[in-house]
Scaffold this motif. Structure first.
Motif, mmCIF file in Angstrom:
data_model
loop_
_atom_site.group_PDB
_atom_site.id
_atom_site.type_symbol
_atom_site.label_atom_id
_atom_site.label_comp_id
_atom_site.label_asym_id
_atom_site.label_seq_id
_atom_site.Cartn_x
_atom_site.Cartn_y
_atom_site.Cartn_z
ATOM 1 N N PRO A 14 0.797 -1.233 0.000
ATOM 2 C CA PRO A 14 0.000 0.000 0.000
ATOM 3 C C PRO A 14 0.824 1.273 0.000
ATOM 4 C CG PRO A 14 -0.110 -1.103 2.136
ATOM 5 C CD PRO A 14 0.536 -2.064 1.196
ATOM 6 N N GLY A 15 2.036 1.235 0.571
ATOM 7 C CA GLY A 15 2.848 2.450 0.619
ATOM 8 C C GLY A 15 3.282 2.920 -0.748
ATOM 9 N N ILE A 16 3.814 2.019 -1.568
ATOM 10 C CA ILE A 16 4.276 2.411 -2.893
ATOM 11 C C ILE A 16 3.088 2.719 -3.806
ATOM 12 C CG2 ILE A 16 4.402 0.098 -3.912
ATOM 13 C CD1 ILE A 16 7.074 0.981 -5.201
ATOM 14 N N GLN A 17 1.974 2.036 -3.593
ATOM 15 C CA GLN A 17 0.788 2.317 -4.392
ATOM 16 C C GLN A 17 0.228 3.704 -4.080
ATOM 17 O OE1 GLN A 17 -0.544 0.521 -6.893
ATOM 18 N NE2 GLN A 17 1.133 -0.953 -6.706
ATOM 19 N N ALA A 18 0.240 4.083 -2.805
ATOM 20 C CA ALA A 18 -0.218 5.420 -2.431
ATOM 21 C C ALA A 18 0.693 6.495 -3.016
ATOM 22 C CB ALA A 18 -0.286 5.555 -0.909
#
Length: 259
Positions: A14-18
């Protein structure tokens, strides 16, 4: 500006996607990240054996390798790039974390290639109800607009840690000295019912860790903190310590090499 974004949590984290979602439409980016979590891989890379790298979406590739493998592949096949952002990592990378972190390792590989590199981590310790990746990504975009890459000297990696707190992450970014200490311990445990199988578990240290007030590990309690990590060794020495010189002289007939 063409930006490579990578991480050590994996391409679907989720971090890189955000971060990718926040940068979309404003920056030209390419995502190259491991096909699964590779936390703790530091600056390891794969050699002498083949590994796969596949496109899995528009401007998105996953690599069957380490975060450093991802950066190497990206620069070798998809480059050039003007900057590298590694993250947003699930968990802070403070003090001695940077020796082990694949997030920081990928940023170091970017800096080694002569471009500004930023490792970004969200301090989720003690927070299991909600992770503020989207809010953290918005702060990263704000700092990018303000020219944060100009604040990272050549030969350095910017190590950015953001508190996972809706109020604290909105506070101004401050400078923090890299903390030269470990604030957790590693405990080896046997995997139940599996002979010769061991697991490393991160635990609280037996004694409270003294965090010097101007270091990253102390300042993260009050808001986002930026520290700088030198590419050529965390404490590169121009001269050897006296104990080293004494030993060389006494046992090896050695001396400081002339320049």
């Amino acid at each position: 500006m063409r930006i490579l974004i990578t991480n050590d949590d994996g391409v679907s984290a989720p971090g890189i996607q955000a971060l990718a979602q926040e940068l979309a439409g404003e920056w030209d980016w390419v995502m190259v990240a491991p096909d699964h979590e590779r936390s703790g891989s530091g600056q390891a890379f794969t050699f002498a054996v083949p590994y796969s790298a596949k496109p899995v979406g528009d401007r998105v590739w996953h690599v069957e390798g380490t975060p450093v493998d991802c950066v190497m592949f990206a620069f070798g096949v998809l480059g050039p790039f003007d900057a590298v952002i590694s993250g947003i990592n699930r968990g802070a990378n403070l003090a001695w974390d940077v020796f082990y972190s694949g997030t920081v390792g990928a940023a170091f590989e970017g800096a080694r290639r002569g471009v500004p590199a930023l490792a970004v981590s969200l301090d989720v310790a003690g927070h299991s109800d909600r992770f503020h990746y989207a809010e953290a990504a918005r702060r990263v975009a704000e700092w990018m607009r303000a020219g944060i890459f100009r604040a990272i000297p050549p030969g350095m990696v910017g190590n950015l840690n953001i508190p996972n707190d809706a109020f604290l992450l909105t506070r101004p970014l401050t400078w923090g000295r890299w903390g030269n200490y470990a604030y957790h311990a590693n405990e080896m445990t046997v995997v139940p019912g599996q002979e010769h199988q061991w697991r490393c578990r991160i635990t609280e240290p037996p004694e409270p860790v003294r965090r010097e007030p101007d270091t990253d590990g102390a300042l993260i309690r009050f808001g986002p903190v930026l520290s700088l990590l030198p590419l050529q060794g965390f404490s590169a020495l121009s001269e050897p310590p006296s104990a080293t010189l004494d030993w060389l002289s006494a046992t090896q007939g050695g001396s400081v090499a002339s320049r």
